[in-house]
Write an enzyme that holds these catalytic residues in place. Structure first.
Site, PDB file in Angstrom:
ATOM      1  N   SER A 125       0.825  -1.210   0.000  1.00 50.57           N
ATOM      2  CA  SER A 125       0.000   0.000   0.000  1.00 50.57           C
ATOM      3  C   SER A 125       0.858   1.259   0.000  1.00 50.57           C
ATOM      4  O   SER A 125       0.376   2.353  -0.299  1.00 50.57           O
ATOM      5  CB  SER A 125      -0.928   0.007   1.218  1.00 50.57           C
ATOM      6  OG  SER A 125      -0.210  -0.320   2.401  1.00 50.57           O
ATOM      7  N   ASP A 162       5.247  -7.201   2.560  1.00 48.43           N
ATOM      8  CA  ASP A 162       4.350  -7.590   1.465  1.00 48.43           C
ATOM      9  C   ASP A 162       5.164  -7.922   0.220  1.00 48.43           C
ATOM     10  O   ASP A 162       5.963  -7.097  -0.244  1.00 48.43           O
ATOM     11  CB  ASP A 162       3.431  -6.403   1.127  1.00 48.43           C
ATOM     12  CG  ASP A 162       1.980  -6.700   1.415  1.00 48.43           C
ATOM     13  OD1 ASP A 162       1.609  -7.880   1.504  1.00 48.43           O
ATOM     14  OD2 ASP A 162       1.211  -5.732   1.542  1.00 48.43           O
ATOM     15  N   GLU A 192      -9.918  -8.992   3.769  1.00 40.26           N
ATOM     16  CA  GLU A 192     -10.125  -7.592   3.395  1.00 40.26           C
ATOM     17  C   GLU A 192     -11.444  -7.401   2.665  1.00 40.26           C
ATOM     18  O   GLU A 192     -11.739  -8.100   1.686  1.00 40.26           O
ATOM     19  CB  GLU A 192      -8.975  -7.092   2.518  1.00 40.26           C
ATOM     20  CG  GLU A 192      -9.136  -5.628   2.113  1.00 40.26           C
ATOM     21  CD  GLU A 192      -7.900  -5.014   1.484  1.00 40.26           C
ATOM     22  OE1 GLU A 192      -7.946  -3.813   1.144  1.00 40.26           O
ATOM     23  OE2 GLU A 192      -6.878  -5.725   1.330  1.00 40.26           O
TER      24      GLU A 192
END
Length: 362
Positions: A93, A131, A237
């Protein structure tokens, strides 16, 4: 030179045991962190205080919620560390909230590793998870090559990035196979199901998942497949709370919700989102509706920058209170004479005027 002098003293008194103070002085001189610096250096890392998978399993077994927040640099990592957050996720992100992209897809492994190293220097307590970015573990159509690439990338995150574990987005069988291969290589893996931002090309954008029977069943089945692959936890999510509750009940590992309601084993939010840090059109576009703003730090930052600009413009900053470094009157006189000897009379006059003006400001 100080070290050499001390060593000579110790050698000259070889029949005597060096004093404790001498030894401490020597060790201090040999340290890579200077004794006295303008800026403070980092504190040594204490691995005994690091949150581990064992700690997370104990919390999960006791029904204690797990906290997870993203971080992308040293300052944000220190904040998470100070707050006692359990897991620090160096998320892809960062492509959106740090690099200004509209999606997570553009960020590279090398860019992620820069963020990972910065975070690892600041967060001493939380479990650190990196990630794996898009294209770093699924670039081949051959299953063996995919697994090889996935393991190689995961290894880099631990060896070069200082991470404790990695996260990858599950869903496709090839990704679940990659997760299994990474676990078997001795690296802890967190899975990710529901809205998987790296798959927005297939999903048609950032769309919630699990809103019909087939999609809801797929969320649970994929979560279970990731557990079977050896993942220690799964992020859920943007799925309806009942679907998240079903997945949490079906699993023996923790679920970490983000836009998935209160029935998960823990929660995760993006650092910039929960702080309300960024106040501009791009951030408004990429801030999810499920994120709660626990502060409006962006407004405070904007106000501070405007005040700084105004004070520099009107000359009120820096004041004497923020000009701490002094020169004695005798040294000032000597300095002025040297300037005049060098033929820099205007510079000498400017320095003398500065002394008068500075005294008048006090």
């Amino acid at each position: 030179m100080r070290i050499i002098t001390l060593l000579r003293k110790i050698r000259s008194n070889s029949s005597k045991t060096p004093s404790i103070n001498s030894t401490r002085f020597l060790l201090r001189c040999m340290s890579n962190v200077p004794e006295n610096t303008v800026y403070g250096g980092p504190k040594p890392q204490n691995h005994s205080q690091r949150v581990t998978l064992t700690n997370l399993r104990q919390k999960h077994r006791k029904g204690e919620p797990i906290t997870m927040v993203t971080a992308y640099d040293y300052p944000s990592a220190v904040h998470l560390d100070t707050a006692g957050i359990d897991i620090c996720l160096v998320g892809d992100s960062g492509a959106m909230v740090v690099h200004g992209h509209d999606t997570t897809l553009p960020i590279t492994v090398d860019e992620m590793l820069v963020h990972c190293r910065s975070v690892a220097r600041g967060a001493k307590r939380p479990l650190l998870i990196g990630d794996l970015p898009f294209g770093s573990y699924e670039s081949s159509t051959h299953q063996y090559l995919n697994c090889e690439q996935a393991i190689d990338t995961a290894v880099r995150f631990l060896k070069e990035g200082g991470m404790d574990a990695i996260k990858l987005e599950g869903g496709a069988p090839s990704r679940i196979t990659a997760a299994k291969a990474i676990v078997e290589a001795g690296i802890a893996v967190m899975g990710h199901v529901g809205l998987t931002p790296q798959a927005i090309s297939v999903l048609g954008g950032f769309r919630p998942q699990g809103r019909n029977v087939d999609s809801a069943v797929k969320v649970v089945e994929t979560s279970m497949a990731l557990q079977e692959a050896g993942c220690f936890a799964v992020v859920l999510e943007c799925v309806p709370p009942p679907v998240a509750a079903a997945a949490t009940s079906a699993l023996q590992i923790p679920t970490i919700g983000i836009g998935a309601g209160p029935f998960c084993s823990g929660q995760v939010l993006v650092y910039h989102d929960l702080l309300g840090m960024l106040q501009h059109p791009h951030h408004a576009k990429v801030t999810p509706k499920f994120s709660k703003q626990y502060a409006r730090v962006g407004e405070v930052i904007n106000k501070a920058l405007l005040e700084y600009q105004e004070e520099v413009t009107n000359g009120s900053f820096p004041s004497p209170a923020h000009s701490p470094y002094k020169i004695s009157a005798a040294d000032m006189d000597g300095f002025l004479r040297e300037m005049q000897k060098m033929g820099l009379n205007d510079a000498a006059d400017a320095a003398a005027d500065a002394v008068e003006k500075f005294e008048a400001m006090k």
